[in-house]
Motif scaffolding. Structure first.
Motif, short mmCIF file in Angstrom:
data_model
loop_
_atom_site.label_atom_id
_atom_site.label_comp_id
_atom_site.label_asym_id
_atom_site.label_seq_id
_atom_site.Cartn_x
_atom_site.Cartn_y
_atom_site.Cartn_z
N HIS A 3 23.03 9.77 1.44
CA HIS A 3 22.20 10.08 2.60
C HIS A 3 21.17 9.01 2.85
O HIS A 3 20.00 9.27 3.00
N GLU A 4 21.65 7.80 2.89
CA GLU A 4 20.74 6.71 3.21
C GLU A 4 20.96 6.29 4.64
O GLU A 4 22.09 6.06 5.05
N ARG A 27 12.93 5.53 4.58
CA ARG A 27 12.21 6.26 3.52
C ARG A 27 12.69 5.88 2.11
O ARG A 27 12.92 6.73 1.26
N LYS A 28 12.84 4.56 1.95
CA LYS A 28 13.09 4.02 0.61
C LYS A 28 12.11 2.87 0.43
O LYS A 28 11.55 2.35 1.40
N VAL A 29 11.92 2.47 -0.81
CA VAL A 29 11.07 1.30 -1.08
C VAL A 29 11.97 0.09 -1.29
O VAL A 29 12.84 0.12 -2.16
N THR A 30 11.77 -0.91 -0.45
CA THR A 30 12.51 -2.15 -0.61
C THR A 30 11.54 -3.19 -1.18
O THR A 30 10.49 -3.43 -0.59
N SER A 79 7.13 7.13 -0.46
CA SER A 79 8.48 6.77 -0.04
C SER A 79 9.27 8.00 0.40
O SER A 79 10.34 7.86 0.99
N ASP A 80 8.76 9.20 0.14
CA ASP A 80 9.42 10.38 0.68
C ASP A 80 9.23 10.47 2.19
O ASP A 80 10.03 11.07 2.89
N SER A 81 8.13 9.88 2.67
CA SER A 81 7.82 10.09 4.08
C SER A 81 7.76 8.82 4.91
O SER A 81 7.76 8.89 6.13
N ILE A 100 9.19 0.82 -9.00
CA ILE A 100 8.91 1.61 -7.79
C ILE A 100 9.92 1.45 -6.67
O ILE A 100 9.86 2.18 -5.70
N SER A 101 10.84 0.49 -6.77
CA SER A 101 11.67 0.28 -5.58
C SER A 101 13.07 0.85 -5.75
O SER A 101 13.56 1.05 -6.86
N HIS A 102 13.71 1.14 -4.60
CA HIS A 102 15.10 1.59 -4.60
C HIS A 102 16.04 0.43 -4.39
O HIS A 102 17.14 0.41 -4.90
N ARG A 103 15.58 -0.52 -3.56
CA ARG A 103 16.38 -1.70 -3.30
C ARG A 103 15.53 -2.92 -3.62
O ARG A 103 14.32 -2.90 -3.43
#
Ligand SMILES: Nc1ncnc2c1ncn2[C@@H]1O[C@H](COP(=O)(O)OP(=O)(O)O)[C@@H](O)[C@H]1O
Ligand SMILES: [Mg+2]
Lengths: 316, 285
Positions: free
Chosen positions: B31-32, B62-65, B228-230, B246-249
């Motif tokens: 669900h990205e 809503r992700k941290v890059t 990053s949720d919002s 802290i990052s997703h990508r």
């Protein structure tokens, strides 16, 4: 356990040459400081002798009558009423014209004008104008305002002339005040989505205000002592009347007729009295000088106070 | 290196279709959704120096890059392009596209107003730079700029933003006090609140903790994870542990190029490009 202490540090493990270099640099510091102090002392004592002499001779001459009398052929009845009222009104016109125009020009040049050869050209010229002898402004005004536009030898023209004279000062100090705002403050303001106008009004002008105000007041305190350009445009040296009052008894109660009246100002009055043969007039001139200096100092005092107040306010 | 680069780029192009039409947003298995994407993006400073070279990169909603890479590789330059900060200085030039999704608008296209871009994309700087105003006015600044006048609306937005930035408890009793009296870490969280107050679509952070002590840094890292949720976050950091935490990508840059982009776990545990590997293992930096 006894510890022996010694105040002077030896070279320890540093090179002897480094140790010597520090010592010789310190000696130079000392000489430079001593020389500076000496020169400063001479300059200050000269200044204080001059001003002190003026004050001692002038101050006892200043009283209520002196401030509220017109000039007269008789020294004991002569006063500076028309001169200080004239100075005040001319300053009013000068401030009204030069301050808004100068600030707007400075802000425009610094924030809006495209940087290029043209803005460089203007910048150089504005700085040069600040150094043009004031009598040249007088000549310009005589040609343009008095004869060209037929405005006559009036308070309005005097104000316009001095406004031209101090415009470069106001422009340059506005630009410098704006330029000294850290880039990070501007970026922060743009970063929240402000446009140029909002950034200028809400962030740049408040941050630059102390510098801008100081520049404006320094300009005015220069204008208040100017004599040459006003003599050039034909200020009167002997005036035994006041300009028409700005407030009137009938509608609309405010009058600008005074703008078109003839005038004299403090430095011209002083100049006039100095050139008289009677020694009493020389003392009157000294007294006028004291009033002029007091005005200049208080203007500068206000500038310092504003800068101090606004800086503090800004920091907090 | 070049062959590897190509592999990387084609890998992105699978996420980002070639056509100019904004693609329909297809939620991936996790669900990205895409919030923005850089397409063949280059940047030139006014002196002609090309600081960014043909970067393709997605920014997930809503992700941290995180953008990492050695000093001077163009991280800040890239980040500041996303809210058109470079437009403040004459002569800078963008090339390519930065597409904001789902509208498919090009932030650096002809006619795109940098001021509007900055209304939609917020930024926090390396050094805390609160305005010389009260705490309240700092947070309200973004709303005032947008013409919000209603006191209640502003009051509420200020409180919400300060809470979201985890600095409400420390400031609620001195909202009228000067922002410069706060500690460096509090000031930086205030700056985050200031950027959050108008609800930006993307929040850009340029090494937000590099001027802070470890405790203040930890607070801001926690905060970023919660946010990053919002909100979509892009953060530049020279601190690899921070990126990993802290990052997703993660995007790894080197001399203006995007060398590798991928899942943060993958980048740090199994980098595909030898240069990424030598950077994260600390062989240079
Ligand atoms: N205003 C500028 N003009 C020209 N070159 C610049 C400017 N700012 C930065 N650069 C150059 O662009 C490159 C990238 O800088 P930057 O984005 O600040 O790097 P990073 O944030 O990764 O440390 C560096 O080589 C730097 O020297
Ligand atoms: Mg940087």
């Amino acid at each position: 356990m006894a510890l022996t202490t010694k105040g002077n540090l030896g070279p320890g493990r540093t090179e002897q040459s480094a140790f010597d270099a520090v010592h010789s640099a310190k000696r130079k510091d000392l000489w430079f400081a001593a020389g500076g102090l000496f020169v400063l002392a001479i300059a200050m004592s000269l200044l204080f002798t001059l001003i002190g002499d003026l004050i001692i001779r002038g101050t006892q001459y200043i009283d209520y009558d002196f401030m509220t009398s017109y000039p007269s052929r008789l020294p004991e009845r002569a006063g500076i009423l028309s001169a200080w009222v004239g100075s005040l009104l001319v300053m009013l016109v000068t401030a009204f014209l030069a301050v808004p125009v100068g600030i707007a020009a400075g802000l425009y040049l610094e924030e809006y004008a495209r940087k290029g050869w043209f803005s460089d050209f203007i910048e150089i010229n504005v700085s040069n104008l600040a150094g043009v002898p004031s009598i040249i402004y007088g000549l310009l005004a005589l040609g343009m305002f008095v004869y060209g536009m037929g405005l006559g030898q009036t308070i309005l023209v005097a104000g316009m002339t001095l406004a031209l004279l101090i415009l470069p000062i106001v422009i340059v100090s506005t630009r410098e005040a704006v330029r000294s705002i850290p880039q990070i403050v501007k970026e922060g303001a743009y970063g929240i989505g402000a446009d140029q106008w909002q950034v200028m009004w809400n962030y740049i002008i408040p941050a630059a205000r102390p510098g801008i105000m100081t520049g404006a007041i320094v300009g005015l305190s220069r204008a208040i002592g100017e004599t040459a350009p006003l003599i050039t445009i034909g200020a009167l040296t002997f005036i035994a009347f006041l300009p028409s009052p700005p407030v009137t008894g009938e509608f609309p109660f405010i009058s600008f007729a005074w703008l078109h009246d003839g005038f004299t100002v403090l430095p011209i009055q002083m100049f006039n009295w100095v050139s008289r043969p009677q020694p009493e007039f020389h003392i009157a001139a000294a007294a006028t000088g004291v009033v002029l200096i007091a005005l200049t100092f208080s203007l500068n005092g206000i500038a310092i106070w504003i800068r101090y107040r606004l800086r503090k306010q800004h920091r907090n | 290196m070049d062959t590897d680069m190509k592999v990387e780029r084609t890998a992105h192009r699978r996420i980002v279709p070639e056509s100019d039409m904004p693609p329909p947003i297809k939620p991936s298995p996790e669900h990205e959704t895409l919030r923005a994407r850089l397409e063949d993006f280059s940047f030139y400073y006014s002196n002609g120096f090309q600081a960014i070279k043909h970067v393709d990169m997605p920014i997930l909603d809503r992700k941290v890059t995180a953008i990492i890479g050695p000093s001077g590789c163009g991280k800040s330059t890239l980040l500041r392009s996303i809210n058109r900060m470079h437009d403040l200085y004459p002569g800078n030039r963008y090339e390519g596209r930065i597409i904001l999704e789902p509208e498919g608008e090009n932030l650096i296209g002809k006619g795109a107003d940098p001021v509007i871009v900055r209304l939609r994309v917020g930024m926090v700087f390396q050094k805390p730079n609160p305005f010389p105003k009260s705490i309240y006015e700092n947070v309200a600044a973004g709303l005032r700029v947008r013409g919000v006048k209603d006191r209640h609306v502003i009051d509420e937005a200020v409180e919400t933003a300060l809470r979201r930035a985890a600095v409400w408890d420390e400031t609620k009793d001195k909202l009228k006090g000067s922002a410069s009296d706060l500690s460096g870490g509090q000031q930086q969280r205030l700056c985050i609140a200031r950027a959050l107050a108008p609800n930006p679509e993307i929040l850009l952070l340029d090494e937000p903790t590099s001027a802070l002590d470890p405790i203040a840094t930890a607070k801001i890292e926690d905060l970023i994870q919660e946010l990053s949720d919002s909100v979509t976050i892009v953060i530049v950091t020279h601190n690899m542990q921070q990126a990993a935490r802290i990052s997703h990508r993660t995007a790894f840059m080197y001399i203006g190029e995007l060398i590798e982009f991928g899942d943060t776990n993958q980048i740090f545990t199994n980098p595909r490009h030898p240069r990424t590997e030598s950077y994260i293992t600390g062989r240079y930096g």
